[in-house]
Design an enzyme around this catalytic site. Structure first.
Site, mmCIF file in Angstrom:
data_model
loop_
_atom_site.group_PDB
_atom_site.id
_atom_site.type_symbol
_atom_site.label_atom_id
_atom_site.label_comp_id
_atom_site.label_asym_id
_atom_site.label_seq_id
_atom_site.Cartn_x
_atom_site.Cartn_y
_atom_site.Cartn_z
ATOM 1 N N LYS A 34 4.696 0.932 8.875
ATOM 2 C CA LYS A 34 4.764 2.232 8.197
ATOM 3 C C LYS A 34 4.119 3.328 9.035
ATOM 4 O O LYS A 34 4.611 4.448 9.077
ATOM 5 C CB LYS A 34 4.065 2.134 6.832
ATOM 6 C CG LYS A 34 4.932 1.490 5.775
ATOM 7 C CD LYS A 34 4.182 1.360 4.451
ATOM 8 C CE LYS A 34 3.344 0.117 4.430
ATOM 9 N NZ LYS A 34 2.464 -0.046 3.306
ATOM 10 N N ARG B 150 4.813 -12.453 9.792
ATOM 11 C CA ARG B 150 5.433 -11.145 9.722
ATOM 12 C C ARG B 150 6.832 -11.230 10.341
ATOM 13 O O ARG B 150 7.034 -11.941 11.320
ATOM 14 C CB ARG B 150 4.569 -10.207 10.558
ATOM 15 C CG ARG B 150 4.646 -8.766 10.265
ATOM 16 C CD ARG B 150 3.460 -8.077 10.932
ATOM 17 N NE ARG B 150 2.433 -7.838 9.939
ATOM 18 C CZ ARG B 150 2.438 -6.779 9.124
ATOM 19 N NH1 ARG B 150 3.395 -5.872 9.203
ATOM 20 N NH2 ARG B 150 1.499 -6.626 8.227
ATOM 21 N N GLU C 18 0.873 -1.169 0.000
ATOM 22 C CA GLU C 18 0.000 0.000 0.000
ATOM 23 C C GLU C 18 0.917 1.227 0.000
ATOM 24 O O GLU C 18 1.815 1.318 0.841
ATOM 25 C CB GLU C 18 -0.891 0.004 1.256
ATOM 26 C CG GLU C 18 -1.846 1.182 1.236
ATOM 27 C CD GLU C 18 -2.738 1.298 2.470
ATOM 28 O OE1 GLU C 18 -2.687 0.415 3.342
ATOM 29 O OE2 GLU C 18 -3.473 2.299 2.526
HETATM 30 P P1 ATP Z 1 2.722 -1.786 7.603
HETATM 31 O O1 ATP Z 1 2.011 -2.090 8.866
HETATM 32 O O2 ATP Z 1 4.147 -1.508 7.790
HETATM 33 O O3 ATP Z 1 2.021 -0.739 6.797
HETATM 34 P P2 ATP Z 1 1.515 -3.621 5.835
HETATM 35 O O4 ATP Z 1 1.457 -5.091 5.863
HETATM 36 O O5 ATP Z 1 0.253 -2.878 6.087
HETATM 37 O O6 ATP Z 1 2.661 -3.166 6.787
HETATM 38 P P3 ATP Z 1 1.716 -3.419 3.015
HETATM 39 O O7 ATP Z 1 2.186 -2.284 2.195
HETATM 40 O O8 ATP Z 1 0.297 -3.793 2.925
HETATM 41 O O9 ATP Z 1 2.138 -3.101 4.496
HETATM 42 O O10 ATP Z 1 2.634 -4.686 2.758
HETATM 43 C C1 ATP Z 1 2.941 -5.233 1.510
HETATM 44 C C2 ATP Z 1 3.287 -6.666 1.704
HETATM 45 O O11 ATP Z 1 4.387 -6.809 2.583
HETATM 46 C C3 ATP Z 1 2.133 -7.435 2.306
HETATM 47 O O12 ATP Z 1 1.997 -8.661 1.646
HETATM 48 C C4 ATP Z 1 2.549 -7.606 3.732
HETATM 49 O O13 ATP Z 1 1.950 -8.726 4.287
HETATM 50 C C5 ATP Z 1 4.063 -7.700 3.630
HETATM 51 N N1 ATP Z 1 4.698 -7.275 4.869
HETATM 52 C C6 ATP Z 1 4.513 -6.111 5.519
HETATM 53 N N2 ATP Z 1 5.214 -6.077 6.659
HETATM 54 C C7 ATP Z 1 5.878 -7.249 6.746
HETATM 55 C C8 ATP Z 1 6.771 -7.828 7.706
HETATM 56 N N3 ATP Z 1 7.113 -7.175 8.815
HETATM 57 N N4 ATP Z 1 7.244 -9.059 7.450
HETATM 58 C C9 ATP Z 1 6.905 -9.720 6.336
HETATM 59 N N5 ATP Z 1 6.079 -9.234 5.396
HETATM 60 C C10 ATP Z 1 5.554 -8.010 5.591
HETATM 61 MG MG MG Z 2 -0.395 -1.018 6.850
HETATM 62 MG MG MG Z 3 -1.518 -3.886 4.083
#
Ligand code: ATP
Ligand code: MG
Ligand code: MG
Length: 554
Positions: free
Chosen positions: A270, A260, A33
């Site tokens: 983020k 994760r 995202e």
């Molecule tokens: P954040 O909370 O940092 O915004 P998010 O999962 O909401 O993390 P996204 O941009 O949706 O962020 O993530 C893109 C991809 O990366 C998704 O498939 C997510 O599951 C994966 N991802 C995000 N954070 C991690 C992590 N700490 N370890 C492994 N994969 C991750």
């Molecule tokens: Mg997020």
């Molecule tokens: Mg997400």
């Protein structure tokens, strides 16, 4: 590449390949995202998805999950593309969920006609109240049985902008008594009068994550949609939404989950990283203390080291915290192979070599990288006055102190053996200068018997009249606690390390003059460094990427 055993996702794929999937069916995506910069957790997901692409020679899309204009920006899209490329991966298609807004809308209309979706005109609070609890069924909305005609008219009106934010939502009509709370008539669309970074004001209704993700996978014909564990309960809904639209001659995506990855002494979210930026705890998303890809890059981490880190920790089914020292280990290992060695003194103490002719200089040959013969050598100037580190001299010390002490000898790297004779102190008793003598026959590489003479310690040093100065930034962990966001009673801001950045003046060998932003090197015995983007030809700025685990003074 070392052979390694298959991870559990690869096992799932291998099994699918025996059950009707062909290699041509395989397709993956990395779906960020664009609401912030990528961090080290994302690197795991990137390496997993693109790694599968390489292993199976399958395409991997970069898909922006851009359904929330309130938090998303073009700046983030650009930064994400840059980071994925820098990590060394090539995506097949650059996709945006927003490109599917019309298709998603058309499908939503179809669901309404099928009596599988309805417009709810309650407030979000009312809807939340009716959700029930995991042990208690929810209550059906009074709007649940609106006619198809009324639903179509209202939904069209939502799209046309006839209503204000929050006035209506579109919900899937599933089961208010489901044991899975997410199946209790989840919201598919909400009204949001906000311009989108790509579709501008074309839309004022935006689809929710669950409604968007699986259908986007289907449109792109992604075979395995890999996401983190918190989406496990969403899988049932992912499948339900797909059931409504999948046609039998097309591939049906499947969602699978992995844990994760968290890193110690930092936060990987983020949202939380944005708070650090907004509150000025760090200078920006690319502050070298940030666990973002851009911060790590600026700090001097290499793509190889980050990929190696992700491969080493692998993927897991359960969440855990990986110690940041493993990341340091990975970058150290890579920089050891590629970084040229130079000398720089960060905390100078002047040494005068009393039996060395005043005004004389000589240029000593210094090997650039003992790990890489092809790196060649350079010349470093030597003269009567040099700097060594304060920490490398003591008036008196026990036998385990292999650095310089009164009456003791050390070798100057690439140079002579010197012996400390006397020292000078200021009024407070601080040592301000050490007077030494040198052994003129002991020059490294000169082939004499004395040049081969072994002394216990070897010190780095810089000639005083030839030294150039630079700002050197030394980093420590950004947080003092291993899990700063893991405390119920405390906020992660409570654990910010006040000493995470220290700026000192370094005295460096003159070969570093003209260093370019991004150049990497080892300051011998002090660590691996690179040239920061704040650097100018007039004022060089270096970052310490990581300290050395070992010194050569054994
Ligand atoms: P954040 O909370 O940092 O915004 P998010 O999962 O909401 O993390 P996204 O941009 O949706 O962020 O993530 C893109 C991809 O990366 C998704 O498939 C997510 O599951 C994966 N991802 C995000 N954070 C991690 C992590 N700490 N370890 C492994 N994969 C991750
Ligand atoms: Mg997020
Ligand atoms: Mg997400």
């Amino acid at each position: 590449e070392e052979a390694r055993s298959l991870n559990f996702i690869e096992h799932i794929i291998e099994e699918d390949l025996t059950k009707g999937y062909t290699k041509n069916d395989l397709r993956f995506r990395f779906p960020p995202e664009p609401n912030g910069y990528l961090h080290i957790g994302h690197a795991s997901s990137i390496c997993l998805n693109f790694g599968l692409g390489l292993r199976y020679n399958a395409p991997v899309n970069l898909r922006f999950d851009d359904t929330n204009p309130a938090k998303e920006e073009k700046e983030y899209v650009e930064a994400i593309k840059n980071d994925v490329e820098w990590l060394g991966f090539k995506w097949d298609k650059e996709c945006y969920a927003s490109d599917y807004f019309q298709q998603l809308f058309d499908w939503a209309v179809y669901l309404i006609k099928e009596k599988k979706a309805y417009v709810d005109s309650q407030t979000s609070e009312q809807i939340a109240e009716q959700k029930g609890t995991p042990t208690e069924p929810g209550k059906e909305s009074p709007y649940r049985n609106r006619s198809v005609e009324e639903n179509l008219e209202l939904f069209e009106g939502m799209k046309e902008g006839r209503f204000k934010d929050g006035e209506h939502v579109l919900r899937a009509k599933i089961d208010m008594a489901s044991s899975n709370m997410l199946m209790r008539d989840p919201v598919m669309y909400r009204i949001l009068h906000k311009a989108h970074h790509r579709t501008n004001t074309d839309w004022c209704i935006y689809p929710m994550y669950d409604w968007t993700h699986g259908e986007s996978d289907y449109i792109e014909q992604v075979s395995h949609s890999l996401c983190t564990l918190e989406f496990l309960p969403h899988r049932e809904l992912y499948d339900w939404f797909l059931d409504q639209v999948v046609s039998s001659n097309k591939l049906r995506p499947k969602q699978r989950e992995f844990a994760r990855r968290n890193l110690s002494h930092t936060v990987v979210s983020k949202r939380k990283l944005l708070q650090l930026v907004e509150k000025g705890v760090v200078s920006g998303w690319d502050d070298p203390r940030m666990p973002t890809i851009s911060g790590l890059r600026r700090r001097g981490f290499t793509p190889e080291s980050i990929r190696n880190f992700a491969d080493t920790i692998g993927i897991a089914k359960r969440e855990n915290v990986v110690d940041v020292s493993l990341l340091d280990f990975c970058v150290r290992e890579h920089l050891n192979k590629i970084a040229p060695r130079v000398m720089g003194v960060l905390n100078p103490l002047k040494v005068v070599i009393t039996n060395y002719e005043e005004g004389k200089e000589e240029w000593l040959v210094a090997e650039n990288n003992p790990e890489d013969e092809s790196a060649g050598s350079r010349q470093v100037p030597f003269s009567r006055e040099i700097y060594i580190e304060q920490e490398d001299f003591r008036e008196e010390a026990n036998r385990k102190f292999f650095r310089l002490k009164l009456g003791g000898e050390v070798r100057l790297k690439n140079g002579y053996i010197i012996k400390a004779e006397t020292c000078t102190k200021d009024r407070e008793g601080n040592i301000t200068e050490v007077q030494c003598t040198y052994d003129p026959k002991s020059k490294s590489g000169s082939g004499t018997e004395e040049s081969l003479r072994k002394v216990k310690g070897t010190l780095h040093w810089v000639s005083v009249p030839h030294a150039i100065t630079a700002e050197v930034r030394l980093y420590d962990r950004l947080f003092t606690d291993p899990t700063p966001d893991g405390h119920k009673d405390k906020d992660f801001f409570d654990f910010v390390n006040p000493n995470s950045l220290q700026k000192v003046t370094g005295y460096l060998e003159p070969s570093l003059k003209g260093s370019q932003v991004g150049d990497q090197m080892q300051f011998q015995r002090m660590g691996y460094f690179n040239v920061d983007k704040d650097s100018t030809p007039e004022k060089l700025v270096f970052n310490r990427t990581v300290t050395l685990r070992d010194t050569w003074a054994k």
